[in-house]
Design a protein around this motif. Sequence first.
Motif, mmCIF file in Angstrom:
data_model
loop_
_atom_site.group_PDB
_atom_site.id
_atom_site.type_symbol
_atom_site.label_atom_id
_atom_site.label_comp_id
_atom_site.label_asym_id
_atom_site.label_seq_id
_atom_site.Cartn_x
_atom_site.Cartn_y
_atom_site.Cartn_z
ATOM 1 N N ARG A 233 0.864 -1.187 0.000
ATOM 2 C CA ARG A 233 0.000 0.000 0.000
ATOM 3 C C ARG A 233 0.899 1.235 0.000
ATOM 4 N NH1 ARG A 233 -3.252 -0.884 4.415
ATOM 5 N NH2 ARG A 233 -4.803 -1.873 3.105
ATOM 6 N N LEU A 234 0.576 2.147 -0.874
ATOM 7 C CA LEU A 234 1.342 3.389 -0.944
ATOM 8 C C LEU A 234 0.576 4.469 -0.194
ATOM 9 C CD1 LEU A 234 3.948 4.149 -2.722
ATOM 10 C CD2 LEU A 234 2.332 5.523 -4.018
ATOM 11 N N TRP A 235 1.240 5.115 0.713
ATOM 12 C CA TRP A 235 0.613 6.182 1.505
ATOM 13 C C TRP A 235 1.148 7.537 1.054
ATOM 14 C CZ3 TRP A 235 -1.475 5.421 6.919
ATOM 15 C CH2 TRP A 235 -1.714 4.073 7.211
ATOM 16 N N TYR A 236 0.242 8.389 0.655
ATOM 17 C CA TYR A 236 0.605 9.793 0.460
ATOM 18 C C TYR A 236 0.255 10.499 1.767
ATOM 19 C CZ TYR A 236 1.240 9.631 -4.652
ATOM 20 O OH TYR A 236 1.699 9.394 -5.920
ATOM 21 N N ILE A 237 1.235 10.997 2.461
ATOM 22 C CA ILE A 237 0.984 11.580 3.786
ATOM 23 C C ILE A 237 1.342 13.060 3.778
ATOM 24 C CG2 ILE A 237 1.566 11.491 6.237
ATOM 25 C CD1 ILE A 237 2.470 8.554 5.710
ATOM 26 N N ARG A 238 0.375 13.877 4.090
ATOM 27 C CA ARG A 238 0.644 15.307 4.242
ATOM 28 C C ARG A 238 0.790 15.543 5.742
ATOM 29 N NH1 ARG A 238 1.445 18.879 -0.037
ATOM 30 N NH2 ARG A 238 -0.491 18.251 -1.028
ATOM 31 N N ALA A 239 1.978 15.900 6.160
ATOM 32 C CA ALA A 239 2.248 16.041 7.595
ATOM 33 C C ALA A 239 2.485 17.507 7.934
ATOM 34 C CB ALA A 239 3.484 15.219 7.958
ATOM 35 N N LYS A 240 2.035 17.871 9.126
ATOM 36 C CA LYS A 240 2.335 19.245 9.556
ATOM 37 C C LYS A 240 3.786 19.346 10.000
ATOM 38 C CE LYS A 240 -2.327 20.688 10.768
ATOM 39 N NZ LYS A 240 -3.295 20.088 11.700
ATOM 40 N N GLU A 241 4.256 18.321 10.664
ATOM 41 C CA GLU A 241 5.654 18.269 11.079
ATOM 42 C C GLU A 241 6.202 16.891 10.750
ATOM 43 O OE1 GLU A 241 7.445 20.724 12.306
ATOM 44 O OE2 GLU A 241 5.828 22.184 12.665
ATOM 45 N N VAL A 242 7.456 16.860 10.380
ATOM 46 C CA VAL A 242 8.076 15.586 10.039
ATOM 47 C C VAL A 242 9.300 15.379 10.921
ATOM 48 C CG1 VAL A 242 9.110 14.214 8.208
ATOM 49 C CG2 VAL A 242 7.292 15.847 7.662
ATOM 50 N N LEU A 243 9.280 14.303 11.667
ATOM 51 C CA LEU A 243 10.413 13.985 12.529
ATOM 52 C C LEU A 243 11.184 12.853 11.891
ATOM 53 C CD1 LEU A 243 8.522 14.320 15.875
ATOM 54 C CD2 LEU A 243 10.347 15.773 15.043
ATOM 55 N N PHE B 113 28.093 14.091 6.510
ATOM 56 C CA PHE B 113 27.148 15.193 6.372
ATOM 57 C C PHE B 113 26.011 15.025 7.372
ATOM 58 C CE2 PHE B 113 29.346 15.336 2.347
ATOM 59 C CZ PHE B 113 29.453 16.705 2.113
ATOM 60 N N ILE B 114 25.607 16.131 7.943
ATOM 61 C CA ILE B 114 24.430 16.119 8.810
ATOM 62 C C ILE B 114 23.477 17.209 8.331
ATOM 63 C CG2 ILE B 114 25.651 15.206 10.832
ATOM 64 C CD1 ILE B 114 25.655 18.115 11.908
ATOM 65 N N PRO B 115 22.225 17.117 8.715
ATOM 66 C CA PRO B 115 21.266 18.119 8.262
ATOM 67 C C PRO B 115 21.604 19.496 8.812
ATOM 68 C CG PRO B 115 20.163 16.180 9.114
ATOM 69 C CD PRO B 115 21.600 16.060 9.489
ATOM 70 N N GLY B 116 21.284 20.492 8.025
ATOM 71 C CA GLY B 116 21.475 21.864 8.473
ATOM 72 C C GLY B 116 20.138 22.506 8.759
ATOM 73 N N GLN B 117 20.005 23.744 8.300
ATOM 74 C CA GLN B 117 18.766 24.485 8.501
ATOM 75 C C GLN B 117 17.603 23.766 7.801
ATOM 76 O OE1 GLN B 117 18.630 27.383 10.274
ATOM 77 N NE2 GLN B 117 16.415 27.359 9.965
ATOM 78 N N SER B 118 16.485 23.642 8.512
ATOM 79 C CA SER B 118 15.318 22.996 7.902
ATOM 80 C C SER B 118 14.823 23.821 6.736
ATOM 81 C CB SER B 118 14.186 22.872 8.911
ATOM 82 O OG SER B 118 14.566 22.043 9.963
ATOM 83 N N LYS B 119 14.374 23.143 5.700
ATOM 84 C CA LYS B 119 13.814 23.851 4.559
ATOM 85 C C LYS B 119 12.285 23.812 4.636
ATOM 86 C CE LYS B 119 13.748 26.140 0.893
ATOM 87 N NZ LYS B 119 14.304 27.470 0.804
ATOM 88 N N GLN B 120 11.768 22.628 4.798
ATOM 89 C CA GLN B 120 10.336 22.521 5.052
ATOM 90 C C GLN B 120 10.184 22.233 6.552
ATOM 91 O OE1 GLN B 120 7.906 20.671 1.953
ATOM 92 N NE2 GLN B 120 9.783 20.069 0.904
ATOM 93 N N ASN B 121 9.146 21.491 6.913
ATOM 94 C CA ASN B 121 8.941 21.284 8.353
ATOM 95 C C ASN B 121 9.622 20.023 8.864
ATOM 96 O OD1 ASN B 121 7.473 23.525 7.997
ATOM 97 N ND2 ASN B 121 5.487 22.633 8.480
#
Lengths: 998, 427, 88
Positions: free
Chosen positions: A275-285, A443-451
């Motif tokens: 099953r493919l889930w399209y998920i619109r999230a307010k925040e993504v951890l 490499f590690i993540p820097g400034q968030s671009k989206q949420n």
Amino acid sequence: MSQNFRLDKGGLIDRSKSISFKFNGKNYSGYEGDTLASALIANGVHLVGRSFKYHRPRGFFGAGVDEPYAMVQLIRDNESIPNVRATEQELFEGLEAKSVNCWPNVDFDIGAINNFLNRFFPAGFYYKTFMWPRSFWYKVYEPIIRKAAGFGVVSANHDQERYEHKYEYCDLLVTGSGPSGLASAYAAAQNGARVILAEDKSRFGGSLLTSEVSIGNQSGHEWAENIISELKSMPNVTVKNRSQVFGYYDHNMLVMSERISDHLPKTNKYTPKQRLWYIRAKEVLISSGSIERPLVFGNNDTPGVMLSSAAKEYLKIFGVLVGKKPLIFTNNDSGYETAIEFKKNGIDPIVLDTRKDPSSEIVNEAKSLNIDIKFSYVVVAAKGYKKVKSADIAKISEDKKQLSQIENINCDCICVSGFWTPTIHLASQSGNKTKFNEEIDAFIPGQSKQNETVLGSAKGIFTLEETLKTSFEKGSELSKKITNKESNISVPSVVEKKHTNHDKFWCVPLPEGKNYKRFLDFQNDVSVSDVELALREGYRSIEHVKRYTTLGMATDQGKTSNLNGLQLVSDVENKVVPQVGHTTFRPPYTPVSIGAIVGREIGKHSKPTRKSPMHEWHEKNNAVFVDAGVWLRPRYYKQGNENLFEGSKREAKNVRQNVGVCDVTTLGKIDIKGPDAAELLNRVYTNAWLKLPVGKARYGVMLREDGIVMDDGTTTRISENHYHMTTTTAQAANVLSHLEYYLQLVWPELNVNVVSSTEQWAGAAIAGPKSRDVLQKLFPDLDVSNEGLPFMGYVEGNLFGVNAKIFRISFSGELAYEVNVESDNGNFMWEKIMEIGKEFNIQPYGTEALSTLRIEMGHVAGSELDGRTIPYDNSLEGLVSKKKDFIGKRSLSKSAYVAPDRQKVVGVVPLDKKTSIPEGSYIVKDAKAKLPNPKLGHVSASCWSVEHDNPFSLAIIKDGKNMIGQKLFAMSPLKNKTIPVEIVSSHYVDPKGERVRS
Amino acid sequence: MSLLILKIYMQKYSAFNLIKNALTGHKDWEVAWKNPTPKTEYDVIIIGGGGHGLATAYYLAKEHNITNVAIIEKGWIGGGNVGRNTTIVRSNYMHDENGLFSEFGMDLWRSMSQELNFNVMFSPRGIINLAHSDAQMNAFSRRGNSMKLNGIDAVLLNREEVKKLIPMADFSENVRFPIFGGLMQPSAGTARHDGVAWGYARQADSMGVDIIQHCEVTGFDVDNGKIKGIQTSKGNIKAKKIGLCVAGSTNILAEMLNMRIPIETHLLQACVSEPIKPILDHVVTFGAGHFYVSQSDKGEMVMGGDLDGYNSYAQRGNLPTLQHVLTEGIAMLPFLSKLKMLRTWGGIMDMSMDGSPIIDKTHIEGLYLNCGWCYGGFKATPASGWTFAHTIAQDRPHKLNAGYSLNRFSTGHLLDEKGLGTKTWIS
Amino acid sequence: MLHIKCPHCGLRSQNEFSYGGDATVKRPELNKEVSDQDWDNFVYLRKSPRGKHLELWQHISGCRQWFKVERDTLTHEIFRTLKANEEI
């Protein structure tokens, strides 16, 4: 064969459930909870495949999604599935798998000759050779290369599996159920947020499943189990295992694939495979953890060389020993965890640590367990072909350049640990500008671009204490923003062993006189020397290196190879890694089933099918259907053994002689209301509309602003401020949007409303000299005489209790009417027409006869209005008002459009009056001219004129106006046809248009 | 003369040299192209180190003996659409201008590996456009007949003939749009995209062209309607003539010149499956939608289709577009359902208002324009480079690119292969 | 998939909308003299910036209203949406 490498106890497998399976034709057994990889290793099988280029033996390198080697062909429920990762495939009863990319078999593979010739096949060798003779590339060399490449085999038949889609919104999406995922999901859930927690593996817990830690007063594993069961019980939380979030797209849309039945022997008929889930999230951890990096040394691709973390996973989760004489090769403390685990299970490992004198809790523990540790030591090369048999090891100088005291020691596996690479893929896909962290060489993540918020080791945090603390905090903080609720959670205390710094060393130098292959990319056979060659040849950008050597382009997408590749480039180029920069991370994180991406829109359902209300009647009456966009329309109604030509000719003839009825429901219909409706029409159509009386229809042509004909149709004035517009079937949606565009954006001052009414009306065109008789009987109370209902007249009537709109319009050139009733009554209307028309020899006619009728009348339609023609080309210049302005008018003065020899539609008749001219033929002056032969124009539509009983075509040709009477040729070289023709008027039947007015 | 000498000294790629070098551990291979610092002045500067820019520089040197040439590339050469396409090479166009131009290019493709001494792996494996209705068969006939009359090979296939060539396509009953037949260009095929860029770069470099990477153009020097040079991140460079070959970035540079060009920049995605053993030999396109596929030598199914449908410079797209594309893929080749999508990427397309390219002079003396390739740029690489070089060297278009003029939008001599008009985002 | 706020209906997924290109194009008035150049510019020239772009969308599977969206063409970020008659 027994499971010689299975420990007597331990692991998370269910030993009460034995599972038998087959690999390369041999029977084996494992346990429920095994992966194919763990079960094979338990059985001592390490040779699973061959590498892509050199066909070197391949075993297992990892234990999960990062696995570069163990691709197998899986046979499940009679379907053979290519490229399945053995490390991800869960074992089920009766599973069957085979090695790929080897012939005749994995043990003896002819292709391995490439390995012995490997010096002739360096990176990019194919760019430098196979050029002569010219035709040999395609005919000789390439077929051999194609055959040798590729992994699994796919059969051509249809996929029998079912895939579904789900669309979901949530407050927080947590990707990964390791410590950071669990803590953040838990905190957010406690705050009342709608949480989705996704775990790629079958078991929740991530690193907690294999680490020796305690949280509160529980083991890490117990803590994870308790959190998960609590989360599962909460109504605001969705917990999904076997679910990989593989893509982070725009505006916080993430996509996840859930494997529902991949781990089962067979899918039930209605159970989806995935099953493919399209998920619109307010925040993504993002709690996706990290992947261990390999260390690079000679023959480091030999089966038995694997990640130390994988060896630990096989031990702790599956109770499986990857070897009984393990050599651990590490540059950091993680390797010791594996060593200790071996030791605890009665196996004596040897640890080679590249560091000189590290001191930490875990090193001390290893020492106290009497584990044999050699500091400042490296593996120079693995020995053994199909399995590690021993290793050349050496002491390494402090500057890491000199090897000394090279000796050979026995071992049956080499577990490597080159420290950890945070899994930053999702963050990077989100647009996060990642940065290089010197402390962890990654490499590690820097400034968030989206949420996106990255947690735990995915962010480069490698202590559990800090991971839990920050993850609880983030989960709580982000959810509070959404729910405005905050529950108090105390962060549990943690007991873990503190690690000390790793060694930045990653690649063992070659000893004097040795030329070992040292692999960076294990699937694509990219070695250190390949990258060095690329750099030497000037392919210096990391993207050039990647493309020239194919580094990181294999199915594991470089999860274990990219960073070492970068290190090498930066070493050779004397740059630091961040200057080199990494290649772009793109979805998917790991390969995703195409079937799952597509879902249920397959077969007949790949596009919608639209049917008229009369469809069933057509079916019952032997209609042969044709696709008109997404509509199905009767093409002809087959009688006996008639073919299309005979049937359509019969139907067309009957229209000319008696009367026929055609389903015109598919025509676009737009209801137009408002005091400025006439003004709108006047601006949209090329002809004048302001004076159309109520109860009258008019034919109109509309243009795009570039002067090209967009559509044509009739529009009827129903009442003072109410019009009924018809469009072609194909352009219905575009025309509506076009009207809305002008009304809403360009001329908002016009007081008009438009709405599609295509589906509200069923339409029947009754055409032929006897159509008036039929109409009269359908509407006995109505005056349908030429005076009562003149050509282009409109009247409403009552069709045996059903309201009907009657338009006297004609597409066939005959006396004709179009009757519209509400869709629900369509079938009733149709049956009435057929019943009443019987005495007048009525016959239904399909689109083919419809075309014949319009072509011989010279009515232009879609094949002439093809998005490239102006009104003049279609002999519609009479409809172009000179007095008023309208959409596209200004473009009609372009020099090409007013050229004296401008193309124009004409009629074409073969001189022999017998040979049909194929549509798509060209009109030329000289059939024997040398190529390129200048074309006058093309044949747009052809028919058999039922009126003249000979072929007739329409063509749009240069200077058409002056070509009438010329004898030319129609050529269809595709069909080897050259037909002498005469150019005639496009109006081949009733040129004065008397019939429609009779 | 100098040209000849350079030619002789350039290291040759051959099986012999490969074996020879193997014996010395491949230590003696020369750089494929150098990494020079820019000179202060050039006869010609080509902005854009993509396929078209590199080819233009090569043909300037080879055909017109103009070697004092620089290629200015913002990133790394070959990093634009020449490295992001689905490798299809064809000339199956209906309009004469497009057909004759592309067929000229096909001749260049056929001899490219030998001419460049770089195996670009041109494979004439044939392209098949599937038709799903008689109306479409007729539309294809119109195109195919036009091709034949222009001397381009084309074959109209019926359903049975298609089935023989691609039996794995959906010939079952359970199909929404049955296959009626198709139009095939047997001489069309694929080529190794990166190889094309590198092959042109290597030869251009050997003839004296300076390939300057990681150099961004920040402005132009125009004096009295005449181009004088450019400003870059590596300093000012003078030039007598400048050619723009920057595809999707054309508008950005045009803005610096106060020019407006009838193109929009849009996003096109493509994807590949995991590699499998050979199953599909031809390039195939779906007729009841927009989907094309071929299998690479590596075994990956290389697939593409519609634009994402809104102006974009992102080089990254969204999944629903790929879902739509792959839906059509499975409708055509049902076995695709059993494969996994391995890698996706996006390129930015210079969509012109009639779907055809622009190769022309501009109103600024010495400034030349090459853009508007929509998603057909890769196949055009050699012909584009050849005709653009001619246009620059001779200061007038060659007859092959005379139709690709800027002023056709004023005169009405448009080249609209699809009849879709100015809605560039509808593909 | 973009998430677009229809000024009339609220946030919806992109698949409910269709695109309409540069929102700054102004059609010359009807029945007024317009030069060839100005007319061709109207028909064939569109803004295509890298960065902020004011563009048209239509909520075809919703209220069917055309409206304006200010969006970054490099990042796809949407800054705001406006009704057809609103100006920035």
